[in-house]
Scaffold this active site. Sequence first.
Site, PDB file in Angstrom:
ATOM      1  N   HIS A 236     -92.815  41.316 -20.968  1.00  0.00           N
ATOM      2  CA  HIS A 236     -92.797  40.016 -20.271  1.00  0.00           C
ATOM      3  C   HIS A 236     -91.543  39.188 -20.599  1.00  0.00           C
ATOM      4  O   HIS A 236     -90.763  38.850 -19.712  1.00  0.00           O
ATOM      5  CB  HIS A 236     -94.021  39.185 -20.678  1.00  0.00           C
TER       6      HIS A 236
HETATM    7  O1  RIB Z   1     -98.935  36.511 -20.818  1.00  0.00           O
HETATM    8  C1  RIB Z   1     -97.819  37.055 -21.487  1.00  0.00           C
HETATM    9  C2  RIB Z   1     -97.203  36.045 -22.400  1.00  0.00           C
HETATM   10  O2  RIB Z   1     -98.160  35.648 -23.385  1.00  0.00           O
HETATM   11  C3  RIB Z   1     -96.005  36.598 -23.192  1.00  0.00           C
HETATM   12  O3  RIB Z   1     -95.096  35.566 -23.443  1.00  0.00           O
HETATM   13  C4  RIB Z   1     -96.626  37.047 -24.482  1.00  0.00           C
HETATM   14  O4  RIB Z   1     -95.700  37.006 -25.583  1.00  0.00           O
HETATM   15  C5  RIB Z   1     -97.670  35.981 -24.679  1.00  0.00           C
HETATM   16  O5  RIB Z   1     -97.026  34.841 -25.236  1.00  0.00           O
END
Ligand code: RIB
Length: 309
Positions: A236
């Site tokens: 992500h």
């Molecule tokens: O939903 C994904 C996000 O939530 C990413 O930033 C992961 O590190 C968590 O913080």
Amino acid sequence: MKPKIILDCDPGHDDAVAIMVAAQLTEILGITTVSGNVSVDLTTENALILAELVDLDAGVHMGANKPLLIPPKHAEEVHGKTGLDGPTRHKVTRQATSSDAVQFIIDTVREHDEVWLVPVGPLTNIAVAILQAPDIVQRVAGVSLMGGSAGAGNVTPVAEFNVWADPHAASVVFSAGFANLFMAGLNLTHQFGVDEETILRLREINNPPAVFAAELFDFYLRSYQQRTFGQQVPLHDPCAVLAITHPEIFSFESRNVSVETEGIVTRGMTVIDERRWSDRASNCQVGYEIDRDKGMNILFDVIKTYSDN
Ligand code: RIB
Ligand code: CA
């Protein structure tokens, strides 16, 4: 000229890789930490571990230990009890530069032109900085965040963790009026997945950040597959960094995005107006596509630039 950024994060396996990427592709003016994947004490310790690993010049500034209005939420089922389960955990030698991330954000934006804010955790620090110093909204080059989704959620059917963990902060950020606001949501980041082949390629690079990332992913991929039966685990947070440094590998669309803060079923949802005739002004560039192969090649090229010692 590398873009100047403040990386606001909650390490977190994918945050850790975002730090590795940003340390080479941007000028990190500072890392700020927030309660999210794990407590802010742990996200700060984890950020210090990464700062040491990449030999970062900038400091780490501890931020909010809880959301604006609701109790803290964590994601230990994803990232483990430490937030960085997988690699052997060494004692950090570095200390946090300050415990006032918000003041660091405000001061830095006022002292430097063209700073990007890159939040990849819950948006608490950014929201408080905006509320305390509204002038920063016009001063920054923009915000490139990982959060929300133009599709399904992860924590609930419609809510993504970073927005769900502090929906009131997210609402402040999306409605602040930033001229440039990039949203890397789950609909995008799920196209940027790590698999066994990724881990093998990292092990072949075989410098300390590459080995650390491979050990992070060994845990992160296994944990994800156990919960979702998915083959690839989404990477992500690096998407929010690459959206600034390599916009050409993405497709973005202008949209109006608002955040549901009160819904019983939908709290934490990013409500994206897909109507072509919308009467709501666009406030965000929503990411819809990323070229995974190009993104992965950039990631490997960046990791290769780290020295072997
Ligand atoms: O939903 C994904 C996000 O939530 C990413 O930033 C992961 O590190 C968590 O913080
Ligand atoms: Ca994160």
